[in-house]
Design a protein around this motif. Structure first.
Motif, PDB file in Angstrom:
ATOM      1  N   TYR A  97       0.846  -1.234  -0.017  1.00  0.00           N
ATOM      2  CA  TYR A  97      -0.035   0.057   0.304  1.00  0.00           C
ATOM      3  C   TYR A  97       0.836   1.646   0.066  1.00  0.00           C
ATOM      4  O   TYR A  97       0.743   2.106  -0.142  1.00  0.00           O
ATOM      5  CB  TYR A  97      -0.983   0.104   1.338  1.00  0.00           C
ATOM      6  N   LYS A  98       1.639   1.279   0.743  1.00  0.00           N
ATOM      7  CA  LYS A  98       2.629   2.330   1.091  1.00  0.00           C
ATOM      8  C   LYS A  98       3.881   2.011  -0.384  1.00  0.00           C
ATOM      9  O   LYS A  98       3.738   3.302  -1.014  1.00  0.00           O
ATOM     10  CB  LYS A  98       3.833   2.511   1.920  1.00  0.00           C
ATOM     11  N   PRO A 105      -6.118  11.599  -8.827  1.00  0.00           N
ATOM     12  CA  PRO A 105      -7.204  12.366  -6.750  1.00  0.00           C
ATOM     13  C   PRO A 105      -7.714  12.152  -6.072  1.00  0.00           C
ATOM     14  O   PRO A 105      -7.414  12.406  -4.713  1.00  0.00           O
ATOM     15  CB  PRO A 105      -8.090  13.568  -8.162  1.00  0.00           C
ATOM     16  N   GLU A 106      -8.211  10.468  -6.305  1.00  0.00           N
ATOM     17  CA  GLU A 106      -9.398  10.068  -4.962  1.00  0.00           C
ATOM     18  C   GLU A 106      -8.167   9.568  -4.183  1.00  0.00           C
ATOM     19  O   GLU A 106      -8.312   8.950  -3.347  1.00  0.00           O
ATOM     20  CB  GLU A 106      -9.467   8.876  -5.174  1.00  0.00           C
ATOM     21  N   ARG A 108      -5.332  11.686  -2.721  1.00  0.00           N
ATOM     22  CA  ARG A 108      -5.168  12.559  -2.609  1.00  0.00           C
ATOM     23  C   ARG A 108      -4.612  12.185  -0.812  1.00  0.00           C
ATOM     24  O   ARG A 108      -5.869  12.027  -0.463  1.00  0.00           O
ATOM     25  CB  ARG A 108      -5.041  13.474  -2.900  1.00  0.00           C
ATOM     26  N   ILE A 110      -5.600  14.187   2.479  1.00  0.00           N
ATOM     27  CA  ILE A 110      -6.506  15.483   2.160  1.00  0.00           C
ATOM     28  C   ILE A 110      -5.656  16.102   3.922  1.00  0.00           C
ATOM     29  O   ILE A 110      -5.953  17.313   4.364  1.00  0.00           O
ATOM     30  CB  ILE A 110      -7.798  15.503   2.802  1.00  0.00           C
TER      31      ILE A 110
END
Lengths: 128, 184
Positions: A97-98, A105-106, A108, A110
């Motif tokens: 995952y890393k 964009p999904e 990003r 936040i």
């Protein structure tokens, strides 16, 4: 012996262990040093010889670079960490995952939006 | 002739009722999976939670009091990550709950994964896992815990009646097999 020397083939003895207990065919994908690949399917009957450990002699004309067991996950093998020769490090789920490049964009983050400097849009020049 | 038609209608009606009853009962198992992996390569205790997205959206909508779509809203996915972080805790020995770092979440098919991690503490023999996610709505919801260490996997199923479990790590020198008396 003379014939073997004359033919100049490569001899490999592969040892397999049944760690999980379930009898399965051994599906091999062999990669040679010239980049070519070959599949070898050993039937489950091989475990009739010995239920825990078996060996298979492989004679090829080409030099073997690597071997992978069950490359397409067709058997009930739950531990794929020990399916490669030479040994390959299988990343954990979080390591994968890393490592994934997240440009979409999904993905990003936040939490870092507050640290991102806003770009001031330049003046638009209208074309006449 | 009329009797035959009537009999046929009764058979058809029975089939329809039986089929619809089967559909009404067809629901996925209400359970989630949490894996605690002691990763020697990274030196971290890596925690992966896997939930059904459908269940997660339902619970989060109750929690946030608004419609939830985890596929389209990353803000709501971040909210779900916070919800899971509050519902899950791990303790080592008699210490306070460990401080976990929230890594992120991702969708995979019908599942949502939530990731956390922390550095592996030194000399750990007993760890206690508590997981109460979804129990406020479904007390019978099972959170299946897998603790993966070098010597193997230890598991437990946590429900609303029994939301925590202690694990004695087999790699620890004084290992004694867990019994029900070890539950907290």
């Amino acid at each position: 012996m003379d014939r073997a020397v004359k033919e100049d083939h490569k001899y490999y003895v592969m040892s397999f262990s049944n760690l999980g207990g379930l009898v399965m065919p051994i599906l091999l994908e062999m990669t040679f040093t010239d980049g070519s690949k070959e599949q070898l399917h050993i039937p489950a009957e091989i475990w009739l010889r010995a239920p825990k450990n078996v060996s298979k002699l492989l004679i090829t004309e080409k030099e073997l670079a690597s071997v992978e067991i069950d490359p397409r996950w067709e058997t009930a093998d739950i531990d794929i960490d020990n399916n490669h020769y030479p040994r390959r490090i299988i990343p954990s789920r979080i390591e994968s995952y890393k490592a994934e490049k997240k440009d979409l964009p999904e993905y990003r983050d936040i939490m870092h939006d507050v640290t991102t400097e806003k770009k001031v849009p330049g003046k638009k020049v209208k074309k006449k | 002739m009329f009797d035959a038609v009537k009999q046929f209608c009764v058979v058809c009606l029975t089939v329809v009722v039986a089929t619809s009853a089967g559909l009404a009962e067809a629901h996925q198992q209400q359970e989630a999976y949490t894996t605690l992996l002691f990763n020697p390569r990274s030196g971290n205790l890596e925690i992966s939670h896997r939930f059904y997205s459908h269940d997660a959206e339902f619970v989060l909508s109750r929690y946030l009091q608004e419609p939830v779509n985890l596929t389209s809203s990353i803000e709501q996915r971040a909210e779900f990550l916070r919800y899971v972080a509050e519902a899950f805790e791990v303790r080592f020995g008699d210490q306070q709950p460990a401080l976990l770092t929230n890594i992120g979440s991702e969708l995979e098919g019908q599942y949502i994964w939530v990731y956390q991690e922390m550095p592996i503490p030194a000399d750990i023999c007993v760890l206690t896992v508590k997981m109460i996610a979804f129990h406020e709505i479904w007390p019978h919801h099972a959170n299946h815990i897998n603790v993966e260490v070098k010597s193997g996997v230890q598991s437990a199923r946590l429900t609303g009646d029994d939301p925590s479990q202690s694990f004695k790590l087999k790699d620890c020198p004084g290992y004694i097999a867990l019994t029900d008396g070890n539950k907290r």
